[in-house]
Design a protein around this motif. Structure first.
Motif, mmCIF file in Angstrom:
data_model
loop_
_atom_site.group_PDB
_atom_site.id
_atom_site.type_symbol
_atom_site.label_atom_id
_atom_site.label_comp_id
_atom_site.label_asym_id
_atom_site.label_seq_id
_atom_site.Cartn_x
_atom_site.Cartn_y
_atom_site.Cartn_z
ATOM 1 N N ASN A 64 0.835 -1.211 0.000
ATOM 2 C CA ASN A 64 0.000 0.000 0.000
ATOM 3 C C ASN A 64 0.865 1.255 0.000
ATOM 4 O O ASN A 64 0.532 2.245 -0.663
ATOM 5 N N TYR A 65 1.973 1.231 0.723
ATOM 6 C CA TYR A 65 2.875 2.381 0.748
ATOM 7 C C TYR A 65 3.476 2.627 -0.639
ATOM 8 O O TYR A 65 3.514 3.762 -1.116
ATOM 9 N N ILE A 66 3.922 1.553 -1.290
ATOM 10 C CA ILE A 66 4.512 1.693 -2.627
ATOM 11 C C ILE A 66 3.473 2.215 -3.614
ATOM 12 O O ILE A 66 3.763 3.099 -4.424
ATOM 13 N N TYR A 67 2.260 1.698 -3.550
ATOM 14 C CA TYR A 67 1.215 2.137 -4.478
ATOM 15 C C TYR A 67 0.873 3.613 -4.264
ATOM 16 O O TYR A 67 0.722 4.368 -5.209
ATOM 17 N N ARG A 68 0.779 4.022 -2.993
ATOM 18 C CA ARG A 68 0.446 5.423 -2.720
ATOM 19 C C ARG A 68 1.572 6.357 -3.177
ATOM 20 O O ARG A 68 1.318 7.430 -3.707
ATOM 21 N N ARG A 69 2.828 5.937 -2.978
ATOM 22 C CA ARG A 69 3.970 6.762 -3.453
ATOM 23 C C ARG A 69 3.940 6.868 -4.967
ATOM 24 O O ARG A 69 4.256 7.921 -5.520
ATOM 25 N N ARG A 70 3.601 5.793 -5.641
ATOM 26 C CA ARG A 70 3.535 5.802 -7.098
ATOM 27 C C ARG A 70 2.425 6.731 -7.582
ATOM 28 O O ARG A 70 2.567 7.390 -8.614
ATOM 29 N N LEU A 71 1.336 6.826 -6.841
ATOM 30 C CA LEU A 71 0.244 7.725 -7.223
ATOM 31 C C LEU A 71 0.620 9.187 -7.085
ATOM 32 O O LEU A 71 0.206 10.024 -7.889
#
Length: 92
Positions: free
Chosen positions: A83-90
């Motif tokens: 979830n952290y990686i996905y949010r950073r990518r967004l």
């Protein structure tokens, strides 16, 4: 003359089919990409679930259920990291 007409009919049918397929592909691209609001809600819910799994893992350690504790800690960590990686990518 008949072969030429048959060729044109086949070509028109192929072109129409290709146009239809391309329009469906474009529509599906729009459907696969959720809105930013939905993305934020999804990552928040996923993070809460990950934190709950981590907390459950810690509690399981203290209740001497080592096998479950290790599993819960691993799954909770993976959930939070993804979830952290996905949010950073967004945000980029």
């Amino acid at each position: 003359m008949n072969q030429k007409k048959l060729f044109e009919t086949t070509r028109n049918a192929t072109d129409q089919s290709l146009k239809f397929t391309n329009s469906i592909i474009e529509k599906s691209k729009k459907l696969r990409t959720p809105s930013p609001k939905v993305d934020k809600i999804g990552t928040t819910v996923g993070s809460c679930i990950g934190a709950g799994l981590l907390l459950s893992g810690v509690i399981a350690i203290f209740t001497f259920r080592q096998f479950w504790a290790i599993g819960l800690l691993i799954v909770g960590t993976v959930t939070l990291v993804s979830n952290y990686i996905y949010r950073r990518r967004l945000t980029k």
